[in-house]
Design a protein around this motif. Structure first.
Motif, PDB file in Angstrom:
ATOM      1  N   ALA A 273      43.496  25.680  49.058  1.00 29.51           N
ATOM      2  CA  ALA A 273      44.520  26.527  48.137  1.00 29.51           C
ATOM      3  C   ALA A 273      43.560  27.212  47.107  1.00 29.51           C
ATOM      4  N   GLU A 274      42.412  26.568  46.741  1.00 28.82           N
ATOM      5  CA  GLU A 274      41.406  27.091  45.753  1.00 28.82           C
ATOM      6  C   GLU A 274      40.556  28.224  46.537  1.00 28.82           C
TER       7      GLU A 274
ATOM      8  N   ALA B 229      42.079  29.955  48.810  1.00 30.06           N
ATOM      9  CA  ALA B 229      42.768  31.053  49.081  1.00 30.06           C
ATOM     10  C   ALA B 229      43.215  31.992  47.642  1.00 30.06           C
ATOM     11  N   ARG B 230      43.108  31.422  46.755  1.00 32.00           N
ATOM     12  CA  ARG B 230      42.801  31.983  45.348  1.00 32.00           C
ATOM     13  C   ARG B 230      41.686  32.756  45.318  1.00 32.00           C
ATOM     14  N   ARG B 231      40.806  32.485  46.107  1.00 32.74           N
ATOM     15  CA  ARG B 231      39.458  33.652  45.881  1.00 32.74           C
ATOM     16  C   ARG B 231      39.437  34.401  46.988  1.00 32.74           C
TER      17      ARG B 231
ATOM     18  N   ASP C  24      31.937  31.846  44.426  1.00 30.34           N
ATOM     19  CA  ASP C  24      31.847  32.502  43.057  1.00 30.34           C
ATOM     20  C   ASP C  24      30.673  33.065  42.945  1.00 30.34           C
TER      21      ASP C  24
END
Length: 380
Positions: A199-200, A202-204, A291
């Motif tokens: 999920a993290e 996908a958020r990126r 990131d």
């Protein structure tokens, strides 16, 4: 097999990021023309059931196409015995293949294919260790990483590159959208397959693609055309990790793809610069690395360019040159010293090796499966 031995390609430095989409990195799979001459007879040994039918042990040397090689290198015997025989045989008539050792040559076998019953007082044996242990049966050992070679009885030669490697499409630019794991399911730690981690990602705007090996052993680990980063983190015991190769890193360099890798000794031993790869231990580390790659201008490009320069030393021409240099030099010298020993002493050596082998294997299996692990202390 293909037709007569082809002109052999150069190292892949120019191809790694500039190849057209879908093009093979030829330097990753075909040997270079400027190899040194092999000066000693070398006999590769593998069980006959493992021999490639497209590559008869007898007859003229012929090169297998890159796409055939890509489907062959699945078990350890393939890259460490059959692939090296294939490439050196193209270069020298002193190279042979069989299922039994010979008295008149340097014999090279995979550790797992050579047992105590194969020992002969009059046969000199080099064992490729692969992921295994320093077997007492070997007169010389070849390790796939440079963590523990002693330069006397054991030496380091890198794993051959992934055959049929397809580099990343340069039209993808610096985007980081596809994170790929290429390997067996068991070798990607479960923390990196959790719903929260995915999920993290996908958020990126990132997806994790897992190119696991199929149940029948087939795998397609060479296509990096739409891959933006490689992930490889496994929670091995320290003893097991000490024997693993750096292939995930060197293949990523050749493919033009930054690598996010766990704290394995083989990777760390090759590291010269922070641009070589980003070390990660946890999902949080991976997210932080992504990131950086997405947000730090020029970082992605610098890592790709650095990897291209590093890859030349691990392309097939460089690996084969190391094989020939080692065979002509330290191994040939060890063979000469061994032949100068009386046969009675060699027979005594065989008896000692026979007795030591069982304990060495038991110790290896015990240490491999128990003890401290790489990711101890990392939250689950």
């Amino acid at each position: 097999m293909a037709a007569d031995t082809p002109a052999l390609a150069d190292a892949p430095a120019g191809a790694l990021t500039g190849a057209p989409p879908g093009a093979l990195v030829q330097g990753a799979g075909q040997a270079g023309a400027d190899l040194p001459e092999l000066t000693v007879p070398v006999h590769f040994v593998a069980p006959e059931r493992c021999h490639w039918p497209e590559m008869p042990a007898e007859g003229p040397a012929r090169a297998l196409p890159e796409e055939v090689l890509a489907g062959k290198c699945n078990a350890a015997v393939d890259p460490w015995t059959l692939r090296i025989f294939h490439d050196l045989r193209l270069h020298s008539s002193l190279v042979t293949l069989g299922s039994r050792t010979r008295a008149d040559a340097i014999n090279v076998s995979l550790l797992w294919d050579f047992g105590r019953k194969a020992l002969r007082p009059g046969h000199f044996v080099v064992l490729t260790q692969s992921d295994g242990y320093p077997s007492p049966l070997a007169d010389v050992l070849i390790r796939q990483n440079d963590v523990e070679p002693d330069g006397a009885r054991s030496f380091h030669i890198p794993h051959t590159p992934q055959p049929g490697l397809v580099p990343r499409d340069p039209a993808r630019g610096d985007r980081v959208e596809v994170l790929a794991f290429k390997g067996d399911r068991v070798n990607l730690d479960a923390r990196f397959r959790s719903e929260g981690f995915l999920a993290e990602l996908a958020r990126r705007g990132v997806v994790l693609r897992t190119d696991f090996q199929a149940a029948d052993g087939r795998q397609d680990w060479g296509d990096y055309s739409d891959v933006d980063c490689v992930l490889a983190v496994r929670d091995l015991t320290l003893a097991d990790a000490a024997n693993k190769p750096a292939s995930k890193l060197t293949n990523a360099w050749m493919a033009g793809v930054p690598a996010l890798l766990g704290p394995e000794p083989a990777f760390q031993s090759l590291r010269r610069d922070p641009l070589d790869y980003i070390e990660v231990r946890s999902p949080a580390d991976v997210l932080a690395a992504i990131d950086r790659l997405q947000g730090e201008a020029g970082l992605y490009r610098r890592m790709v360019e650095n990897g291209r320069a590093r890859a030349v030393d691990y392309a097939l021409p460089a690996v084969l040159t190391r094989w020939i240099t080692l065979l002509n030099g330290p191994i040939a010298a060890a063979w000469a010293r061994w032949k100068a020993r009386p046969l009675a002493l060699r027979a005594m050596d065989c008896a000692i090796k026979y007795l030591r082998e069982g304990a060495a294997r038991r110790d290896y299996l015990s240490y491999r499966d128990s003890g401290p692990r790489l990711l101890d202390g990392v939250p689950t």
